[in-house]
Design an enzyme around this catalytic site. Sequence first.
Site, PDB file in Angstrom:
ATOM      1  N   LYS A  81       0.426   3.475  -1.685  1.00 30.34           N
ATOM      2  CA  LYS A  81       1.820   3.343  -1.260  1.00 30.34           C
ATOM      3  C   LYS A  81       2.801   3.744  -2.362  1.00 30.34           C
ATOM      4  O   LYS A  81       3.970   4.021  -2.082  1.00 30.34           O
ATOM      5  CB  LYS A  81       2.111   1.914  -0.792  1.00 30.34           C
ATOM      6  N   ASP A  82       2.335   3.800  -3.622  1.00 33.99           N
ATOM      7  CA  ASP A  82       3.199   4.209  -4.733  1.00 33.99           C
ATOM      8  C   ASP A  82       3.143   5.708  -5.015  1.00 33.99           C
ATOM      9  O   ASP A  82       3.862   6.205  -5.887  1.00 33.99           O
ATOM     10  CB  ASP A  82       2.794   3.471  -6.021  1.00 33.99           C
ATOM     11  N   SER A 127      11.189  -4.566  -2.226  1.00 30.36           N
ATOM     12  CA  SER A 127      11.178  -3.511  -1.210  1.00 30.36           C
ATOM     13  C   SER A 127      12.353  -3.576  -0.237  1.00 30.36           C
ATOM     14  O   SER A 127      12.553  -4.581   0.447  1.00 30.36           O
ATOM     15  CB  SER A 127       9.864  -3.605  -0.428  1.00 30.36           C
ATOM     16  N   ARG A 129      12.389  -1.883   2.419  1.00 29.04           N
ATOM     17  CA  ARG A 129      11.708  -1.910   3.720  1.00 29.04           C
ATOM     18  C   ARG A 129      11.521  -3.340   4.197  1.00 29.04           C
ATOM     19  O   ARG A 129      11.778  -3.671   5.367  1.00 29.04           O
ATOM     20  CB  ARG A 129      10.345  -1.207   3.595  1.00 29.04           C
ATOM     21  N   ARG A 130      11.070  -4.217   3.286  1.00 33.36           N
ATOM     22  CA  ARG A 130      10.878  -5.617   3.641  1.00 33.36           C
ATOM     23  C   ARG A 130      12.213  -6.307   3.881  1.00 33.36           C
ATOM     24  O   ARG A 130      12.360  -7.095   4.831  1.00 33.36           O
ATOM     25  CB  ARG A 130      10.108  -6.337   2.532  1.00 33.36           C
ATOM     26  N   ARG A 147      11.223  -8.143  -9.551  1.00 37.53           N
ATOM     27  CA  ARG A 147      10.400  -7.150 -10.226  1.00 37.53           C
ATOM     28  C   ARG A 147       9.309  -7.841 -11.044  1.00 37.53           C
ATOM     29  O   ARG A 147       9.286  -9.047 -11.196  1.00 37.53           O
ATOM     30  CB  ARG A 147      11.270  -6.301 -11.168  1.00 37.53           C
ATOM     31  N   VAL A 150       2.310  -9.224 -10.375  1.00 40.25           N
ATOM     32  CA  VAL A 150       2.078 -10.323  -9.436  1.00 40.25           C
ATOM     33  C   VAL A 150       2.189 -11.675 -10.132  1.00 40.25           C
ATOM     34  O   VAL A 150       2.808 -12.612  -9.604  1.00 40.25           O
ATOM     35  CB  VAL A 150       0.706 -10.174  -8.755  1.00 40.25           C
ATOM     36  N   GLN A 151       1.612 -11.793 -11.333  1.00 40.37           N
ATOM     37  CA  GLN A 151       1.649 -13.073 -12.038  1.00 40.37           C
ATOM     38  C   GLN A 151       3.075 -13.488 -12.381  1.00 40.37           C
ATOM     39  O   GLN A 151       3.442 -14.664 -12.265  1.00 40.37           O
ATOM     40  CB  GLN A 151       0.793 -12.998 -13.312  1.00 40.37           C
ATOM     41  N   THR A 152       3.890 -12.523 -12.807  1.00 39.76           N
ATOM     42  CA  THR A 152       5.296 -12.811 -13.122  1.00 39.76           C
ATOM     43  C   THR A 152       6.035 -13.275 -11.883  1.00 39.76           C
ATOM     44  O   THR A 152       6.819 -14.239 -11.931  1.00 39.76           O
ATOM     45  CB  THR A 152       5.976 -11.554 -13.689  1.00 39.76           C
ATOM     46  N   ARG A 153       5.796 -12.626 -10.778  1.00 38.14           N
ATOM     47  CA  ARG A 153       6.478 -12.999  -9.534  1.00 38.14           C
ATOM     48  C   ARG A 153       6.065 -14.398  -9.071  1.00 38.14           C
ATOM     49  O   ARG A 153       6.904 -15.197  -8.630  1.00 38.14           O
ATOM     50  CB  ARG A 153       6.163 -11.973  -8.439  1.00 38.14           C
ATOM     51  N   CYS A 238       9.241   6.523  -1.860  1.00 41.01           N
ATOM     52  CA  CYS A 238       8.581   5.214  -1.890  1.00 41.01           C
ATOM     53  C   CYS A 238       9.581   4.061  -1.843  1.00 41.01           C
ATOM     54  O   CYS A 238       9.206   2.938  -1.532  1.00 41.01           O
ATOM     55  CB  CYS A 238       7.735   5.096  -3.166  1.00 41.01           C
TER      56      CYS A 238
END
Length: 310
Positions: A81-82, A127, A129-130, A147, A150-153, A238
Amino acid sequence: MQKLTIGTRGSVLALWQANHIKNLLETQYPTLLVELKIVKTKGDKILDVPLAKIGGKGLFTKELEMLLLDGSIDLAVHSLKDVPVDFVEGLGLAAITRREDVRDSFLSFKYESLESLQRGARVGTTSLRRVMQINALREDLDCQSLRGNVQTRLQRLENGEFDAIILAQAGVNRLELKGIPYIRPLEFMIPAMGQAALGIECREDSECVEILNFLNDKNAVFETHCERAFVRALNGGCQVPIGINASYQEGSLKVRAILGLPDGSEILKESLESEVASIKDCEYIGITLAESFLKQGAKVILEKAQNWQF
């Protein structure tokens, strides 16, 4: 070929993906030596600006592509997707892997679902889109840019900066995320092109093209060629609010697509189903669907969306 060097970003998810391909290669070719080279891309370095503001083509791929061209690495593993729909001359996709779960996912420590969030609840996502699809369902929510890896989020979610965040279910599954009370796949949300597949990029004249062929999954190849043809025909990238998902099964391709403004005020949405027998058939379906969107004013909507403040 006795040795392969895989280029990858350094996040936990990117490393999982690169090691996954490394393991598959070593299983298929027991005498092959495979090593990883970690690269920091522009998308990894600039974390204080929403993706849509810096989302030119190649946000997460440009540095890896430069290393492919100069021979420093032999292949690069990307979240498909990127990957932009147009490649640097001399480079291309050698393989598209079997997809994980294509859906987006709702994650929260306090709320069971998107529907149960209180008015004004803060929802984190990178995103547009989301954001578009959330606002179309619940315009009372406060979607904010989130931004980082995953761990930061997840840490920011746990710290209470957000009431919920949206991630790709594929990443949730691959990292086997635990300790979050509420993880709910979002059935209503149409994913990004290529979501849940890995794209393996290399030089078109490389031995890797043949070596990597075993990684190709027919369903994923058919589906993602349709999706990428749709986005290419719309001249979308993207980081614009476009969702497109194709599902191939027993000769039939089902496609659903959406685009619009991030606030959900203008949206085009359509689906179709057709018999297909080749990649060209799948690309034709994607282009046909894009032409239908263009006739309905998609170009004007996307031009507005590109200037959106988020």
